[in-house]
Write a protein that holds these residues in place. Sequence first.
Motif: not given
Ligand code: SF4
Length: 99
Positions: A43-45, A47-58, A61-63, A71-74, A76-78, A80-83
């Motif tokens: 889902l992250c791959r 939908s998210c333009e930050y996937f290359g930096v993040c790899g899909g998150g933890a 955190n999602k749970y 799920c995708s965005e949390t 934590a990722c907003k 820790r990763i996006k900002e």
């Molecule tokens: S966890 Fe967040 S930042 Fe990482 S790929 Fe998923 S939506 Fe993007």
Amino acid sequence: MSVKSDRDGGFLLGNALHDTLESVCYTDKFQKIYRDIATGVELCRQSCEYFGVCGGGAGSNKYWEKGTFTCSETNACKYRIKEVTNIVLEELEHSLSLI
Ligand code: SF4
């Protein structure tokens, strides 16, 4: 691993006295968690333009934020990763006189 969860019956996957690490990977519980985490990463791959930096998150955190691995965005990722990525990119663009 010992955190209680009503949703998936907790995260205890085996017993170190009786199970091997490999045997635990073939249990229904492990396979379900693995599939759910992989679905969340996909889902992250998609939908998210930050996937290359993040790899899909933890998955943790999602749970704990959303009650599911699928799920995708949390929050934590907003933060820790996006900002952090936005700040680094903005500084790079400034330093290269691109903006
Ligand atoms: S966890 Fe967040 S930042 Fe990482 S790929 Fe998923 S939506 Fe993007």
